[in-house]
Structure formats: C-alpha cells, structure tokens
Design a protein around this motif. Structure first.
Motif, mmCIF file in Angstrom:
data_model
loop_
_atom_site.group_PDB
_atom_site.id
_atom_site.type_symbol
_atom_site.label_atom_id
_atom_site.label_comp_id
_atom_site.label_asym_id
_atom_site.label_seq_id
_atom_site.Cartn_x
_atom_site.Cartn_y
_atom_site.Cartn_z
ATOM 1 N N TYR A 1 14.511 15.223 41.191
ATOM 2 C CA TYR A 1 15.075 14.469 40.065
ATOM 3 C C TYR A 1 15.084 12.952 40.302
ATOM 4 N N GLN A 2 14.853 12.518 41.513
ATOM 5 C CA GLN A 2 14.748 11.085 41.777
ATOM 6 C C GLN A 2 13.467 10.507 41.178
ATOM 7 N N TYR A 3 12.493 11.378 40.884
ATOM 8 C CA TYR A 3 11.176 10.918 40.432
ATOM 9 C C TYR A 3 10.831 11.343 39.014
ATOM 10 N N VAL A 4 11.409 12.430 38.554
ATOM 11 C CA VAL A 4 11.158 12.902 37.194
ATOM 12 C C VAL A 4 12.481 13.300 36.554
ATOM 13 N N ARG A 5 12.557 13.129 35.240
ATOM 14 C CA ARG A 5 13.805 13.440 34.520
ATOM 15 C C ARG A 5 14.040 14.940 34.409
ATOM 16 N N ASN A 6 12.958 15.672 34.208
ATOM 17 C CA ASN A 6 13.052 17.121 34.021
ATOM 18 C C ASN A 6 11.655 17.716 34.144
ATOM 19 N N LYS A 7 11.560 18.988 33.910
ATOM 20 C CA LYS A 7 10.282 19.696 34.036
ATOM 21 C C LYS A 7 9.236 19.135 33.067
ATOM 22 N N ASP A 8 9.625 18.916 31.830
ATOM 23 C CA ASP A 8 8.664 18.373 30.858
ATOM 24 C C ASP A 8 8.147 17.013 31.289
ATOM 25 N N ASP A 9 9.026 16.183 31.826
ATOM 26 C CA ASP A 9 8.612 14.875 32.324
ATOM 27 C C ASP A 9 7.609 15.033 33.464
#
Length: 185
Positions: free
Chosen positions: A42-50
């Motif tokens: 989560y430090q690099y992407v907001r969520n799975k879709d991101d």
C-alpha cells in the motif's frame, strides 16, 4: 520498502495476474508474491485496481516507446519504420495472450480499468503511423490516416493467427508497398 520498489510491486502484480486474473487477485496475493506485508504494498499503490492500472500503463508505455523509436528511425526505409510500429503492437498482444488467458484483460478497450489506456495506446500508434505515411506520401486515393488504419487492422487480424510474428514482415511489407506512393517504395 525503499522508494524504488514500485517495479517489484508491478512485477508481482503481473505474476498474480497470470495465475489468478484481475478479479481473483488480492492485495495479499501481491504482497505474498513479493514476500512483504500487505501494508508495504500500500505504500506504492492505493489498491488492487491501481496496481493493475499502473501495470497496464507500464506495459503499454514500453510498447509505445518501442513504436516511437521505430517511427523516428529516419535512416531506414519507410516500410521498415511502419513494420516496427506494428511489431510493437503485435508483440504486446502476443505476449499478453501467451503468458496466460488472464493477461489479455489488460488489452480490453471495454474494461473500465484499462479501456481508456488501451484506446489512447491505439490512438498514439495510429498517430505515429499517420506521421510516417504523411512524411512518405501515399498512393493516389489513399490518405495517411486511411493507410494507418489499414496497417493497424492487419495487426489485429494477425493477433490470432499461428506464426503471427513470422507473417508480420511479409504482410506489412506487401501492404505498405501498395499504400506508399510510387516514388517511395
């Protein structure tokens, strides 16, 4: 995780995509594949879709960069420049289709997550081809945009044909020969 780990997150996302597909992949799967905690991802992407959108963007951008280099190669014949642009699109499609039945989802223009990215990629490729055909000149009665559209249709047709990579060169060369003005062949 260090600031340079986004590529690892995207690599892990791709690996999960090949195994589970977009819908069945979880953030835990991505974290597990990387060997880190979910909070670290989560430090690099907001969520799975991101994560999947960034992955699709990376793949499309790499293919587009390859196409740009081909289109800009002024020291090679026009047919080779066109073929290079088309090869970038075909190779992306074949790679994604070949890695897993799930990876082709990243090329779906109707998918809410990837559709606009795919449409932009197609428009960018078309623009590169229009530029090459404008520079080269086209046969009477064929505009540069029409020539680009015909070439892109060739690639789409080859995507499901066995031996597509082998067939691209002769098919593209024959097609481009007919599309170029007589003095540019």
């Amino acid at each position: 995780m260090g600031a340079d780990r986004l590529p690892e997150v995207l690599d892990a996302t791709y690996e999960c995509l090949t195994r589970y597909g977009v819908r069945r992949t979880t953030m835990d799967d991505i974290a597990s594949t990387m060997g880190v905690s979910r909070s670290a991802v989560y430090q690099y992407v907001r969520n799975k879709d991101d994560a999947f959108q960034r992955l699709a963007a990376r793949l499309h951008e790499r293919a587009l960069e390859r196409a740009r280099r081909a289109a800009a190669a002024r020291d090679v014949p026009y047919s080779e420049r066109v073929r290079g642009v088309l090869a970038a699109k075909l190779d992306l499609a074949l790679r994604l289709a070949g890695d897993s039945p799930h990876t082709a989802e990243l090329l779906d223009e109707k998918d809410r997550r990837f559709g606009s990215l795919c449409a932009t990629f197609g428009a960018d490729l078309r623009g590169l081809l229009v530029g090459v055909f404008t520079e080269a000149g086209t046969a009477d009665g064929v505009g540069a945009a029409e020539a680009a559209d015909v070439c892109l249709a060739l690639v789409v047709g080859l995507e499901d044909v066995p031996g597509a990579r082998r067939l691209l060169a002769p098919a593209a060369d024959a097609l481009v020969s007919g599309l170029l003005g007589e003095e540019r062949r």
